[in-house]
Design an enzyme around this catalytic site. Structure first.
Site, PDB file in Angstrom:
ATOM      1  N   GLY A  16      34.646  46.235  39.011  1.00 25.36           N
ATOM      2  CA  GLY A  16      34.019  45.265  38.084  1.00 25.36           C
ATOM      3  C   GLY A  16      32.473  45.118  38.294  1.00 25.36           C
ATOM      4  N   THR A  17      31.585  46.096  38.027  1.00 29.69           N
ATOM      5  CA  THR A  17      30.532  46.410  38.730  1.00 29.69           C
ATOM      6  C   THR A  17      29.277  46.563  38.035  1.00 29.69           C
ATOM      7  OG1 THR A  17      31.940  48.050  39.904  1.00 29.69           O
ATOM      8  CG2 THR A  17      29.821  48.839  39.615  1.00 29.69           C
TER       9      THR A  17
END
Length: 237
Positions: A16-17
């Site tokens: 989730g970057t």
């Protein structure tokens, strides 16, 4: 903790970057945050999402941690064989096409978006985006991950051709810190990798050195720092 409701702990690891790749006059700069999530739980606050493929090519990973790691491992293996057979380093385009080949061939099973960046003697610094589905897109800059939705307008305004290395590095760090401020799935530290004709240099920016945005609270190393801080003045009635 409610032991009967541990869905977050058992969820697949997701990065989730915020990942970024930027070209500049002479090379490329890759950057990423360091938070790996399992649902709402932070599984790793200092992960390294910029993975080496060859001496001159790196990849930024987003989406499923397991999927992005296995794609990187396969591509690194194939590039090693390619280098042995041709007796010269693989180009950035070859590396990006291998990523595209694996991502597209397994698009129904993979949940990962990647940014490939590097430098070679034929074309210089190059950035390629490989989003979900396995499309290959050459771009002057690429952004990906959950934090990228906060950065498109910023990059339209801030990116320019012919930047110096220092300008590109500052742009990447500023962009990742902006995404961290808004995106709950991005956080931790900022890592950058700069690749040019002189080689590769890595830099590390701790979270407490990043600029604060949108009335963010300052980082504290201990709860005691917060408890011992002076409180508001009492009201006089």
């Amino acid at each position: 903790m409610d032991l009967n409701n541990m869905g977050d702990l058992n969820a697949p690891h997701s990065m989730g970057t915020t990942i970024i790749g930027v070209t500049y006059d002479g090379g490329v700069v890759l950057g990423a945050d360091s938070r790996t999530s399992t649902g709402m739980y932070v599984a790793n606050r200092a992960s390294d999402k910029i993975t080496q493929l060859t001496d001159n090519v790196y990849v930024c990973r987003s989406g499923s941690a397991a999927d992005s790691q296995i794609v990187s491992d396969y591509v690194r293996y194939f590039l090693h064989q390619h280098t042995i057979q041709l007796e010269q380093p693989a180009t950035v385009k070859v590396a990006a096409n291998l990523v595209r080949l694996i991502a597209y061939g397994n698009k129904n099973m993979l949940q990962t978006g990647l940014i490939v960046g590097g430098w070679d003697k034929y074309e210089g610094g190059k950035i390629y985006g490989v989003p979900l589905g396995g499309t290959l897109i050459e771009q002057p800059f690429a952004i990906g991950g959950s934090g990228s939705s906060y950065l498109y307008g910023f990059f339209d305004q801030a990116w320019k051709e012919g930047m110096t290395k220092e300008e590109a590095e500052q742009l990447v760090v500023k962009a990742v810190s902006l995404a961290i401020a808004r995106d709950g799935a991005s956080g931790g530290v900022v890592r950058t990798v700069t690749i040019n004709s002189e080689g590769v240099s890595r830099k590390f920016y701790p979270g407490d050195t990043l600029p604060l945005w949108h009335e963010e609270l300052e980082a504290h190393t201990s709860l005691l720092d917060i408890l011992n801080a002076p409180g508001p003045e009492p009201m006089n009635i």
